[in-house]
Design an enzyme around this catalytic site. Sequence first.
Site, mmCIF file in Angstrom:
data_model
loop_
_atom_site.group_PDB
_atom_site.id
_atom_site.type_symbol
_atom_site.label_atom_id
_atom_site.label_comp_id
_atom_site.label_asym_id
_atom_site.label_seq_id
_atom_site.Cartn_x
_atom_site.Cartn_y
_atom_site.Cartn_z
ATOM 1 N N LYS A 62 0.834 -1.207 0.000
ATOM 2 C CA LYS A 62 0.000 0.000 0.000
ATOM 3 C C LYS A 62 0.867 1.255 0.000
ATOM 4 O O LYS A 62 0.596 2.207 -0.725
ATOM 5 C CB LYS A 62 -0.963 -0.029 1.202
ATOM 6 C CG LYS A 62 -2.074 -1.052 0.997
ATOM 7 C CD LYS A 62 -2.879 -1.374 2.244
ATOM 8 C CE LYS A 62 -3.807 -2.562 1.946
ATOM 9 N NZ LYS A 62 -4.582 -3.013 3.098
ATOM 10 N N GLN A 108 -4.996 -1.742 9.129
ATOM 11 C CA GLN A 108 -4.803 -3.071 8.549
ATOM 12 C C GLN A 108 -5.449 -4.135 9.443
ATOM 13 O O GLN A 108 -5.159 -4.209 10.631
ATOM 14 C CB GLN A 108 -3.287 -3.344 8.383
ATOM 15 C CG GLN A 108 -2.974 -4.632 7.653
ATOM 16 C CD GLN A 108 -3.475 -4.642 6.211
ATOM 17 O OE1 GLN A 108 -3.361 -3.680 5.485
ATOM 18 N NE2 GLN A 108 -4.061 -5.762 5.807
ATOM 19 N N ASP A 156 -11.175 2.448 2.971
ATOM 20 C CA ASP A 156 -11.417 1.005 2.815
ATOM 21 C C ASP A 156 -12.893 0.738 2.500
ATOM 22 O O ASP A 156 -13.250 -0.357 2.046
ATOM 23 C CB ASP A 156 -11.050 0.264 4.114
ATOM 24 C CG ASP A 156 -9.736 -0.497 3.994
ATOM 25 O OD1 ASP A 156 -9.321 -0.794 2.855
ATOM 26 O OD2 ASP A 156 -9.141 -0.800 5.046
#
Length: 280
Positions: free
Chosen positions: A52, A96, A119
Amino acid sequence: MAQIIDGKKISQQIKDELKEKVESLKAEGKSGALAVIQVGEDPASSVYVRNKKNACAYIGIESLAYELPEDISEEELLELIAKLNGTKQVKGILVQLPLPKHICEDKVIQAISPSKDVDGFHPQSVGAMTIGEPGFLSCTPAGIIQLLKRSGIEISGKRCVVIGRSNIVGKPMALLMLREDATVTIAHSKTQNLKEICKEADILIVAIGKPRFIGAEYVKEGAVVIDVGIHRDENHKLCGDVKFEEVEPVAFAITPVPGGVGPMTIAMLMNNCVQSIEED
Ligand code: NAP
């Protein structure tokens, strides 16, 4: 031979388009950073986090890494998120997953401001997607829509079966296919006659989380097969939820693992970050 849907190539196209967009946004004085929070040192999470950060560097946006110890309290993590919610330069916040057991994931997801929820996991983002309002789309399902569209595969009016109903893949996937005017069935572990249902699909999306579960007997001749699964087989080679060699000869088009859905997730995360910078 089936068309092999090349997620690596398509995700690269998307990242190149985003890179150009970031440059023109910078020229308008618009920029921002993605905050990436990792709790603990799970090796798989570290790989995802590194990928990422690399993608941010590639498209030209800043990434801020927060590597927190495994034993950090839920309260401290929520405090950091609150601070980042209030930091103007931070346009996206990503935690995460999975988190250690003593931290409630739902609480953490809900603490992220919906305006920075790149997200697309916040209930407000999910609700907006469900009723067709603007908001961040969950990255893996949004990536699959892009894979289909950019491979010239018609979705409207097609029969789609999604196997799996998780909050991060199956459910949002089914909703996005519905939004694209497919006729959608969701199958799960309690579904009866799974083979017969799958055989009706023009587009079969497999997010079952079981290595090489779906063989040719589940697939209609000429169907499009999207394999979301990622696993390591007994030889440590990556494989999906679909038996590729068996299904490929029956399918019209199919995604490989690796190089299919996987690279699209990060490309769509970058898309959400750029959207956040643009909308600010
Ligand atoms: P998950 O939370 O484990 O969900 C699996 C789903 O499959 C559940 O809804 C389950 O039904 C259903 N299922 C399990 N066994 C079944 C069976 N025998 N018949 C029919 N349905 C069955 O997994 P997930 O998070 O959605 O992820 C799915 C796969 O995608 C995993 O391999 C994961 O690693 C991969 N993944 C890939 C990406 C990417 O970027 N490529 C991103 C996310 C996930 P119940 O609800 O009834 O239990």
